[in-house]
Design an enzyme around this catalytic site. Structure first.
Site, PDB file in Angstrom:
ATOM      1  N   TRP A 200      33.518 -34.697  -6.276  1.00  0.00           N
ATOM      2  CA  TRP A 200      34.217 -33.549  -6.845  1.00  0.00           C
ATOM      3  C   TRP A 200      35.571 -33.994  -7.416  1.00  0.00           C
ATOM      4  O   TRP A 200      36.316 -34.739  -6.783  1.00  0.00           O
ATOM      5  CB  TRP A 200      34.442 -32.477  -5.762  1.00  0.00           C
ATOM      6  CG  TRP A 200      35.270 -31.340  -6.266  1.00  0.00           C
ATOM      7  CD1 TRP A 200      34.856 -30.325  -7.066  1.00  0.00           C
ATOM      8  CD2 TRP A 200      36.662 -31.131  -6.038  1.00  0.00           C
ATOM      9  NE1 TRP A 200      35.903 -29.490  -7.357  1.00  0.00           N
ATOM     10  CE2 TRP A 200      37.038 -29.960  -6.733  1.00  0.00           C
ATOM     11  CE3 TRP A 200      37.639 -31.828  -5.317  1.00  0.00           C
ATOM     12  CZ2 TRP A 200      38.333 -29.456  -6.734  1.00  0.00           C
ATOM     13  CZ3 TRP A 200      38.939 -31.331  -5.314  1.00  0.00           C
ATOM     14  CH2 TRP A 200      39.275 -30.147  -6.012  1.00  0.00           C
ATOM     15  N   ASP A 368      36.029 -16.187 -11.474  1.00  0.00           N
ATOM     16  CA  ASP A 368      35.598 -15.693 -10.167  1.00  0.00           C
ATOM     17  C   ASP A 368      36.502 -14.561  -9.665  1.00  0.00           C
ATOM     18  O   ASP A 368      37.713 -14.593  -9.862  1.00  0.00           O
ATOM     19  CB  ASP A 368      35.665 -16.891  -9.209  1.00  0.00           C
ATOM     20  CG  ASP A 368      34.927 -16.655  -7.921  1.00  0.00           C
ATOM     21  OD1 ASP A 368      34.424 -15.541  -7.715  1.00  0.00           O
ATOM     22  OD2 ASP A 368      34.847 -17.609  -7.130  1.00  0.00           O
ATOM     23  N   ASP A 479      28.432 -20.782 -12.896  1.00  0.00           N
ATOM     24  CA  ASP A 479      28.932 -21.732 -11.901  1.00  0.00           C
ATOM     25  C   ASP A 479      27.880 -21.971 -10.820  1.00  0.00           C
ATOM     26  O   ASP A 479      26.898 -21.214 -10.696  1.00  0.00           O
ATOM     27  CB  ASP A 479      30.212 -21.143 -11.281  1.00  0.00           C
ATOM     28  CG  ASP A 479      31.158 -22.199 -10.734  1.00  0.00           C
ATOM     29  OD1 ASP A 479      30.727 -23.350 -10.572  1.00  0.00           O
ATOM     30  OD2 ASP A 479      32.322 -21.848 -10.463  1.00  0.00           O
ATOM     31  N   CYS A 527      28.541 -25.008 -15.210  1.00  0.00           N
ATOM     32  CA  CYS A 527      29.604 -25.455 -14.323  1.00  0.00           C
ATOM     33  C   CYS A 527      29.000 -25.594 -12.938  1.00  0.00           C
ATOM     34  O   CYS A 527      28.110 -24.833 -12.578  1.00  0.00           O
ATOM     35  CB  CYS A 527      30.724 -24.406 -14.330  1.00  0.00           C
ATOM     36  SG  CYS A 527      32.039 -24.727 -13.148  1.00  0.00           S
ATOM     37  N   ASP A 549      36.733 -29.972 -12.237  1.00  0.00           N
ATOM     38  CA  ASP A 549      37.798 -29.089 -11.760  1.00  0.00           C
ATOM     39  C   ASP A 549      39.149 -29.781 -11.817  1.00  0.00           C
ATOM     40  O   ASP A 549      40.175 -29.144 -11.597  1.00  0.00           O
ATOM     41  CB  ASP A 549      37.521 -28.668 -10.315  1.00  0.00           C
ATOM     42  CG  ASP A 549      36.662 -27.422 -10.258  1.00  0.00           C
ATOM     43  OD1 ASP A 549      36.449 -26.794 -11.305  1.00  0.00           O
ATOM     44  OD2 ASP A 549      36.190 -27.082  -9.164  1.00  0.00           O
TER      45      ASP A 549
HETATM   46  C1  DGJ Z   1      34.488 -23.836  -9.453  1.00  0.00           C
HETATM   47  C2  DGJ Z   1      34.745 -23.980 -10.922  1.00  0.00           C
HETATM   48  O1  DGJ Z   1      34.629 -25.291 -11.318  1.00  0.00           O
HETATM   49  C3  DGJ Z   1      36.121 -23.409 -11.232  1.00  0.00           C
HETATM   50  O2  DGJ Z   1      36.422 -23.616 -12.580  1.00  0.00           O
HETATM   51  C4  DGJ Z   1      36.137 -21.957 -10.882  1.00  0.00           C
HETATM   52  O3  DGJ Z   1      35.255 -21.266 -11.714  1.00  0.00           O
HETATM   53  C5  DGJ Z   1      35.764 -21.788  -9.426  1.00  0.00           C
HETATM   54  N1  DGJ Z   1      34.550 -22.441  -9.098  1.00  0.00           N
HETATM   55  C6  DGJ Z   1      35.654 -20.324  -9.093  1.00  0.00           C
HETATM   56  O4  DGJ Z   1      35.187 -20.110  -7.839  1.00  0.00           O
END
Ligand code: DGJ
Length: 743
Positions: A200, A368, A479, A527, A549
């Site tokens: 991540w 979100d 996502d 995503c 992220d």
């Molecule tokens: C993970 C995504 O990569 C972020 O950009 C964002 O959308 C969050 N989740 C929201 O929970």
């Protein structure tokens, strides 16, 4: 004819101007691999390329013939235990417990064009002339199983797309335990294996290792292609670099568990395989049933890694991505995630959107937190209706307010997930993937919905459809924030649990397909906790993906550079975020943040109402710049010039198809004192064009820029005065704009 079959030697030769791929029907009627690489002439007979040497103490197919051993003959789609003792491409458990297979050549078809793969993402052609497909049909007579190996060679690109389909034509129940999309045996092991690895927020780091005897493999058992390993490997000849040398890329058009494996035997033969990971996969094939593998894409380059990447970029941008946005420059967006996280209401969002609109931003994306009881990550996933405490006018009201401002509106969903604290879970606890009577692990307090169950997929479709249908939505961010664990589907019997992970991904594809069919004007961005499912399978539905992220400009240099190994610039979601950066706490100049984010889809991920007036001016100028240049950046040819993995400087560039324009991105992480003279040799320009070069304010011919180099010398020498146009200090960058004069 790019697929030649020679009847007397029973040899297939797939070729175009750049590549040749040759295999033949062997004397035992199985397939032997003869050559894959740079184009060679088509000849009547390639039997002399078949290497067979008598070796002592080896298992041979025919008595009194010590030459014909499957342990030593290079094969096309091998099975285990008939002399070949390496891991096989296919494994079928038969009713009597045997796994021995004997797929013998039966027939073949050649046709112009390329068929769709049912329910799976795949590259395509727009005219039949673009590609030729060869289907080779093999049959194992004992068990009446048919294997169709499919090869599509593209006319104008060094690309072969491969897949396999297995059909049970007999009466007995078969269980498919392994079915690779491709397998190829190469005659030596003088390669480095390149992979894109990470975790991540540090996705797709370029790693190289020299091949060794034995198995070297990457893969995913996480239910998604993953941020740990991308479904891609390359074998580069020792010494191959960005611009010289031979390299073969292997990329898997799939978003779930995968295996990319290279096995080198002790005779130095290299066997490459790619397909669905056999762990947790077993597929009962009743009489009459068939199994279709996803496709894998082989790309060959004899001009180093850049050429391989450019081929993938072109293929994936124009013949894998689909829909209205495939050929359109992407809207400059603002996403509220890092700007507000869960802490927003309608007034705050409309306030941000109003400022964003004034700055020139085109699309507002609400991330979100807009649905159910979603005020943190403990609740709400699965309840796809607006949280009226935050958004009293719902999504329809909010989207109207935003579109009335003159901006487009986009929305975040995480369709595959559920929190236990949700109406959906309370109503349908059996809809999650959980193993009966066992503890279930959570990821970010959420559980995975059983997308292998069509009822679940339909429910989510209807819920999303209602929100989308009621609102003015032109963009969706899809996502997926956890890997799968303790996978078990209540909708499948005990003998069908080995189908669940693949059927899950088919369910994801099905939902995407239903949505893009009903809403062809919506731009999808995939995503998965950033870039944990950034793969070619997703690109078929969502032409862009959130790359990571990690929005820090310095970290992004590596992430975007690594991603560019396979994926085009137009697919990389890239945003300017606030400082100190939320992932690494680094303070980088806003211009550098933009200079990095331009090489992607471009947008902002911060609260624009917290910018000061000076920053707002800069942001407006950035947006103007991107509007002027995004066509070139997103659809030009991308060249990697200096790697962030190898030093303090990163350089990349993009060149327009007509070679009249180019932009060079130059990034220097740390300031040095009184540094040496520096040049970087550019690529892809017209040697005879004279280019005006911004910043240096020089006129240079293309051949000078490509052979002498672009001067990037940074002469700052510890003086308090900046003589070099703002390049003083750490984390600085420049964009050199090149324009051909009088063209
Ligand atoms: C993970 C995504 O990569 C972020 O950009 C964002 O959308 C969050 N989740 C929201 O929970």
């Amino acid at each position: 004819m790019p697929v030649a079959y020679n009847e007397s030697s029973r040899t297939f030769h797939l070729f175009n101007n750049e590549i040749s791929y040759i295999f033949k029907v062997l004397e035992n009627n199985q397939l032997g691999q003869l050559y894959y690489g740079k184009r060679i002439g088509d000849r009547n007979n390639f039997d002399h390329l078949l290497e067979m040497r008598p070796r002592a103490m080896t298992v041979c197919a025919f008595e009194s013939n010590r030459l014909f051993s499957l342990e030593h003959i290079k094969q096309e789609y091998p099975a285990y235990g008939t002399g070949d003792m390496r891991l096989p491409a296919i494994d079928i458990l038969q009713e009597n417990g045997s796994r021995i297979l004997d797929f013998q050549f039966k027939d073949f078809h050649v046709y112009q064009g390329k068929k769709k793969l049912p329910s799976l993402p795949a590259t395509y052609v727009e005219s039949e002339k673009e590609a030729t497909t060869l289907e080779v049909i093999l049959v194992d007579k004992l068990i009446q199983a048919e294997l169709v190996l499919s090869y599509t060679i593209f006319e104008q690109m060094p690309v072969i797309a491969r897949n396999a389909c297995i059909k049970n034509l007999g009466d007995q129940q078969l269980v498919l335990d392994r079915a690779m999309a491709l397998s190829v045996d190469l005659p030596d092991m003088d390669y480095e294996m390149i992979e894109l690895t990470g975790a991540w927020s540090r996705e797709r780091t370029v790693k190289k290792r020299k091949l060794e005897h034995g198995i070297q493999a990457i893969g995913s058992l996480r239910g998604c292609s993953s941020n740990a390993y991308n479904p891609f490997i390359a074998l580069a000849r020792n010494g191959c670099d960005e611009y010289a040398g031979e390299v073969m890329g292997f990329s898997f058009v799939y978003s779930g568990n995968f295996l990319a494996q290279v096995e080198v035997d002790t005779f130095d033969v290299t066997r490459v395989m790619m397909g669905i990971h056999p762990h947790s996969f077993n597929w009962p094939l009743a009489s009459g049933e068939s199994f279709q593998t996803p496709e894998a894409i082989m790309v060959y380059s004899d001009q180093g890694l850049n050429k391989m990447s450019q081929t993938y970029h072109k293929l994936y941008r124009t013949r894998l991505a689909r829909g209205k946005y495939r050929d359109l420059t992407r809207p400059i967006l603002i996403n509220n995630w890092e700007g507000t996280y869960f802490d927003f209401d309608e007034d705050k969002i409309v306030g941000m959107a109003t400022t964003a609109r004034d700055l020139g931003i085109e699309l507002f994306v609400l991330d979100d937190g807009w649905f159910g009881k979603r005020n943190d990550d403990f609740a709400g996933l699965g309840d796809w209706y607006p949280n009226l405490d935050k958004l009293p006018n719902g999504i329809s009201g909010l989207s109207k307010k935003i579109t009335d401002l003159g901006m487009a509106f986009g929305l975040w969903f995480e369709p595959e997930m559920v929190n236990k604290d949700s109406d959906l879970y309370r109503k349908h606890p059996e809809w999650t993937l959980e193993t009966p009577n066992r503890h279930s692990s959570h990821g970010r307090n959420q559980y995975v919905l059983d997308f292998s169950n069509p009822e679940v997929v339909s429910h989510i479709f209807e819920a999303m459809d209602k929100v989308i249908g009621d609102s003015n939505i032109t963009y969706i961010k899809w996502d997926m924030n956890r890997c799968m664990s303790e996978v078990y589907s209540a909708s499948h019997g005990s003998n069908e649990q080995g189908k669940v992970m693949h059927e899950y991904i088919l369910g994801v594809y099905e939902l995407y397909e239903r949505l893009i069919t009903k809403y062809p004007d919506i731009l999808f961005e995939s995503c998965a906790s950033g870039g944990a499912r950034f793969d070619p399978g997703m690109m078929y539905y969502a032409p862009q993906g959130w790359t990571s992220d990690d929005t820090d400009a310095v970290e992004r240099l590596k992430i975007q550079y690594g991603t560019s190994m396979v994926y085009p610039i137009s697919s990389m979601g890239s945003h300017v975020s606030a400082i100190p950066n939320h992932q690494v706490r680094r303070n980088t100049p806003i211009q550098t943040r933009a200079n990095v984010a331009y090489f992607g889809t471009f947008g902002y991920e911060l609260n624009v109402n917290e910018l000061d007036e000076q920053e707002k001016k800069l942001v407006m100028a950035q947006i103007d710049f991107m509007k002027e240049h995004r066509n070139l950046i997103q659809f030009g040819t991308f060249y990697r010039l200096k790697s962030p993995f190898e030093g303090n400087e990163t350089v990349w560039m993009v060149v327009s198809e007509d070679q009249k324009q180019a932009i060079v991105g130059y990034y220097r992480v740390l300031q040095q004192v009184n540094s040496n003279y520096r040049r970087v040799k550019l690529m892809g320009l017209n040697p005879d064009y004279e280019y005006e070069v911004s910043i240096n304010n020089t006129l240079n011919y293309g051949d000078e820029l490509m052979n002498v180099g672009l001067i990037t010398t940074d002469g700052s020498s510890g003086e308090p005065v900046d003589h070099y146009n703002g390049l003083n200090g750490d984390y600085q960058s420049r964009l050199y704009i090149l324009k051909a004069k009088n063209q």
